[in-house]
Write a protein that holds these residues in place. Structure first.
Motif, PDB file in Angstrom:
ATOM      1  N   SER A   1      -5.884   8.638  -4.606  1.00  0.00           N
ATOM      2  CA  SER A   1      -4.702   7.953  -4.103  1.00  0.00           C
ATOM      3  C   SER A   1      -3.764   8.936  -3.411  1.00  0.00           C
ATOM      4  O   SER A   1      -3.959  10.152  -3.449  1.00  0.00           O
TER       5      SER A   1
ATOM      6  N   THR B   1       5.183  -0.213  -2.280  1.00  0.00           N
ATOM      7  CA  THR B   1       4.016   0.442  -2.877  1.00  0.00           C
ATOM      8  C   THR B   1       3.104  -0.487  -3.660  1.00  0.00           C
ATOM      9  O   THR B   1       1.956  -0.136  -3.934  1.00  0.00           O
ATOM     10  N   ASP B   2       3.576  -1.654  -4.055  1.00  0.00           N
ATOM     11  CA  ASP B   2       2.710  -2.548  -4.809  1.00  0.00           C
ATOM     12  C   ASP B   2       3.260  -3.969  -4.769  1.00  0.00           C
ATOM     13  O   ASP B   2       4.311  -4.225  -4.181  1.00  0.00           O
ATOM     14  N   GLY B   3       2.521  -4.878  -5.371  1.00  0.00           N
ATOM     15  CA  GLY B   3       2.968  -6.252  -5.483  1.00  0.00           C
ATOM     16  C   GLY B   3       2.664  -7.089  -4.260  1.00  0.00           C
ATOM     17  O   GLY B   3       2.079  -6.626  -3.277  1.00  0.00           O
TER      18      GLY B   3
ATOM     19  N   LEU C   1       3.119  -6.301  -0.337  1.00  0.00           N
ATOM     20  CA  LEU C   1       2.157  -5.538   0.471  1.00  0.00           C
ATOM     21  C   LEU C   1       1.201  -6.435   1.247  1.00  0.00           C
ATOM     22  O   LEU C   1       0.684  -6.048   2.285  1.00  0.00           O
TER      23      LEU C   1
ATOM     24  N   ARG D   1      -6.353  -2.070   2.230  1.00  0.00           N
ATOM     25  CA  ARG D   1      -5.571  -1.723   1.036  1.00  0.00           C
ATOM     26  C   ARG D   1      -4.672  -0.540   1.390  1.00  0.00           C
ATOM     27  O   ARG D   1      -5.077   0.613   1.262  1.00  0.00           O
TER      28      ARG D   1
ATOM     29  N   CYS E   1       0.787   2.394   0.962  1.00  0.00           N
ATOM     30  CA  CYS E   1       2.160   1.901   0.947  1.00  0.00           C
ATOM     31  C   CYS E   1       2.503   1.413   2.343  1.00  0.00           C
ATOM     32  O   CYS E   1       1.748   1.635   3.298  1.00  0.00           O
TER      33      CYS E   1
ATOM     34  N   GLY F   1      -7.269   2.789   0.451  1.00  0.00           N
ATOM     35  CA  GLY F   1      -6.030   3.062  -0.284  1.00  0.00           C
ATOM     36  C   GLY F   1      -5.419   4.394   0.070  1.00  0.00           C
ATOM     37  O   GLY F   1      -4.473   4.848  -0.591  1.00  0.00           O
TER      38      GLY F   1
END
Length: 462
Positions: free
Chosen positions: A2, A22-24, A27, A41, A44, A87
């Motif tokens: 990552s 950065t998440d959720g 994105l 993916r 961020c 990612g």
């Protein structure tokens, strides 16, 4: 592997913590293309508010060797603005940079930031009594930066050219974070290499377009919209020749639409053409600041009937009727999507080759992919046909691409007329562009982005 935590913290210091996602679920809109073909993916998403912040972010990526994918309205049709699934790539969204910095109605220019929505720029130009003539289906969500980076086309290319023809100046952030400011409003500037041309149509692989100066045009006082039925594409070409003879450079759009297209629109949008059914249709728009345009269009239509070029036709009597005619064309793509799966092709061939291309591609599909249906429509005036193949389960998209693109190549055409290469056609480009042409492109990429960090995997294979 990552993205390092300290790198993410550096991005937050630059853009502000609220502007690094950065998440959720936040994105998700940035992680997949408009057609839902290329899920990615992102490590961020960073949303800077100025060119200076873009430069700092790009510099940070350069120093840490982190790949970066620029994104505007994410309305592209070739998957060019989304990350891969590793990612390890960050998305640089320019949607906070939406300002119109300047409009000059006398010099007829507009300067806008990359995140400015195309329709907003069009409306601003109209409020100043001018016209920004880039017109496409996604103009309500496409951004100026994306339009420039993709060298977008649309329905007005016949008269005004591709986006490249309207770009006077650019501000670009280079792969090392340097800002190249070429925001000049000059119609004549022959001082050295015209470096901005490298970035127009490069799909963010060479630099990040952060602002552009675009050429405006006078707003025409008169316009005419007509829909005609013709027997076949050969007749459509004869009609184009007649329209060019009679209306000259007042023609802004000349769209070829198949009967299949209108059948889909009738089925899924409930719209039908107000003329007798034909195998092919042509939608024409002309505009002028001089009087007499409608009379000239009516005379042209009469000649088309006398010469038996057109089978039926209608000229819009009002702006509302013109909008209804255009709605038929604008609902084709949406209606096709509701019909089911399709393999899309955005191709161009020399104008006089269009009829033969349509016949030969249809024959090749009937032989190599039986059971498919063709939905063909597009910008006949500039040789750009959207040749979409409706398929059922069991049909292989790669083989269908090969069948269609081989016919395109046989006619000296291009596998991407206006949608770009992105990741959707990057493998196909390797097949249909010559070795020397590809090597020139790779030399440019290596020279400008030696680390290969800007939008990797798009336009060119590594």
């Amino acid at each position: 592997m990552s993205i390092p935590t300290d790198f993410l913290e550096r991005l937050k210091e630059i853009a502000g913590p609220a502007y690094v996602i950065t998440d959720g679920p936040d994105l998700e809109p940035y992680a997949i293309d408009w057609r839902k073909l290329f899920p990615g993916r992102p490590a961020c998403v960073v949303r800077p508010s100025s060119s200076a912040l873009v430069a700092r972010i790009v510099q940070a990526c350069h120093e840490s060797e982190i790949a970066l994918v620029p994104q505007g309205g994410n309305t592209g049709l070739a998957g060019g603005a989304v990350p891969d699934a590793s990612g390890r790539q960050i998305v640089l969204s320019l949607n906070r940079m939406a300002a119109i910095r300047n409009i000059d109605p006398v010099g007829m220019t507009i300067e806008a930031e990359a995140g400015c929505i195309l329709k907003v720029a069009q409306d601003a130009a109209a409020a100043a009594g001018r016209m920004l003539p880039i017109s496409l289906a996604a103009e309500g969500s496409a951004t100026i930066g994306g339009v420039v980076a993709a060298n977008a086309g649309g329905v007005n290319v016949l008269r005004y050219g591709m986006s490249r023809n309207l770009v006077l100046g650019l501000e670009v952030v280079l792969p090392d974070g340097t800002i190249a400011n070429g925001l000049r409003r000059l119609r004549k500037d022959n001082a050295g290499y015209d470096w901005k041309q490298l970035f127009i149509g490069s799909e963010g692989t060479l630099g990040i377009v952060t602002a552009a100066v675009l050429r405006l045009l006078p707003r025409p006082k008169h316009s005419v919209t007509a829909l005609l039925a013709v027997a076949d594409p050969d007749a459509a070409l004869r009609l184009l020749e007649l329209v060019q003879d009679e209306l000259g450079d007042q023609i802004s759009a000349f769209e070829l639409i198949s009967q299949t297209s209108f059948q889909l629109v009738a089925k899924h949008a409930g719209l039908k053409p107000p003329i007798a059914e034909g195998e092919w249709f042509v939608l024409i728009e002309a505009a002028s600041s001089l009087a007499g345009l409608r009379e000239a269009a009516e005379a042209m239509l009469g000649t088309a009937f006398e010469r038996e070029i057109a089978l039926d036709g209608v000229i819009a009597e009002s702006g509302a009727q013109a909008a209804q005619l255009w709605a038929l064309r604008e609902h084709v793509t949406e209606s096709e999507a509701k019909e089911g799966k399709s393999v899309k092709h955005d191709v161009s061939v020399p104008l006089t080759s269009v009829p033969r291309f349509l016949v030969e591609a249809g024959q090749a599909l009937a032989s190599g992919a039986p059971g498919t249906r063709v939905n063909a429509f597009g910008h006949l005036g500039d040789g750009n046909i959207h040749y979409n193949v409706l398929v059922e389960a069991g049909h292989d998209a790669a083989s269908i691409n090969r069948i269609v693109h081989d016919v395109v190549a046989a006619h000296g055409g291009s596998i991407s007329a206006e949608h770009g290469i992105g990741q959707y056609r990057v493998g196909e480009l390797e097949r249909y562009r010559s070795g020397p042409e590809l090597e020139i492109a790779r030399k440019i990429k290596r020279a400008v982005d030696p680390q290969g960090l800007l939008n990797p995997g798009k336009v060119l294979l590594p």
